[in-house]
Design a protein around this motif. Sequence first.
Motif, short mmCIF file in Angstrom:
data_model
loop_
_atom_site.label_atom_id
_atom_site.label_comp_id
_atom_site.label_asym_id
_atom_site.label_seq_id
_atom_site.Cartn_x
_atom_site.Cartn_y
_atom_site.Cartn_z
N LEU A 6 105.97 71.07 123.36
CA LEU A 6 107.32 70.53 123.25
C LEU A 6 108.28 71.29 124.16
CD1 LEU A 6 107.60 70.09 119.36
CD2 LEU A 6 107.20 68.31 121.06
N THR B 287 101.36 70.06 121.76
CA THR B 287 101.34 68.62 121.47
C THR B 287 99.93 68.06 121.52
OG1 THR B 287 101.80 68.17 123.81
CG2 THR B 287 103.69 68.25 122.32
N VAL C 238 103.79 66.81 116.15
CA VAL C 238 104.35 65.51 116.51
C VAL C 238 103.31 64.39 116.48
CG1 VAL C 238 106.18 66.50 117.92
CG2 VAL C 238 103.96 66.02 118.97
N ARG C 239 102.06 64.71 116.12
CA ARG C 239 101.02 63.68 116.06
C ARG C 239 100.26 63.77 114.74
NH1 ARG C 239 97.48 64.50 121.24
NH2 ARG C 239 96.27 62.88 120.18
N PRO D 80 98.64 68.54 116.00
CA PRO D 80 100.00 68.80 116.50
C PRO D 80 101.06 68.33 115.51
CG PRO D 80 98.67 67.59 118.12
CD PRO D 80 97.92 67.57 116.84
#
Length: 325
Positions: A193, A200, A264-265, A262
């Motif tokens: 990030l 990520t 964000v995932r 991650p």
Amino acid sequence: MTRWHRPLLLMSAIMAVLSVISLFGVLLDHRTLDGLPIWLKPLKFTLSFVAYGLTWAWLLSLRRTAQRASRLLGNVMAIACVVEITVIISQVIRGRRSHFNFSTALDSSLYALMGTTVMLLMLVNLAAAFLVLRERQATPADTWAIRVGLVVSAAGLGVAVLMLPPTSAQLADVTTTVLGAHGVGVPDGGPGLSLLGWSTTGGDLRVPHFFGMHALQALPLVALLTRGIRDQAVRLRLVLTAGASYTGLVALVTWQALRGQPLVRPDALTLGVAGLLLAGTAIAVPLCLLPLRGGRVSPAATTPAPALEPAESADDAREAAAVEA
């Protein structure tokens, strides 16, 4: 603020100045390390130390007993933070890694020094937390905001220990000069990030480390924001709900990182648990606002919450009574 721990206030002021210098470094120095601006790490550390120093300078001012021990622990905290950032900035100037670096004898020595100061800081943090945990504040909501914040913050600080062991890939490579990592399932230095640098593509232990440590600011802030509520039972329930939700968040991101995922995932399982946590919080908050016992509220419960401060001790009460007599 005159009772706040002065060495910690001074340390915070030094870190604020260094954060400005680090920001200029990010903007003007185009060198990178692990794919990120080389001055980004000292910028993040100095900003974090500003918050850490100010918070503990305030927390130690709430002590009415063992003040000498509190001053000593605060002094050690301030010195440890200064040593830590000195090594980090020194390595940035040299263009070298500060963490997990065993490339040369000097790099190994500096990392060992950092490791020693970090372990010392963790022990001192626990000792200071124990002293503050025993202190009763002006209202139950204030008391529990600080207590839960201290416990979750200590857990977040402890996450750093999980970064120390070498990975399987490092153990298999006899030529490696890096031992330890914050990435899980991926090597450090991959896609991350912007600004934060959190991976990520795999798990990153810096995520729970960050959220856990800053419980010490987040939960007292909840207590501060609810000071306008006159019913102290409602305030306490809101603070406890916030504490439970924040603890659940830290546990969730720790579990997610350890699974090599991650932030964000998230997968369907992580999203499902996050949804349950969010739904539980959304249901609990309105319930907290309901009055107890059919709406009857005791006069004491309608007293406006005073500023976050220690409860009056028995000696102070007797002294005040004597003066009034």
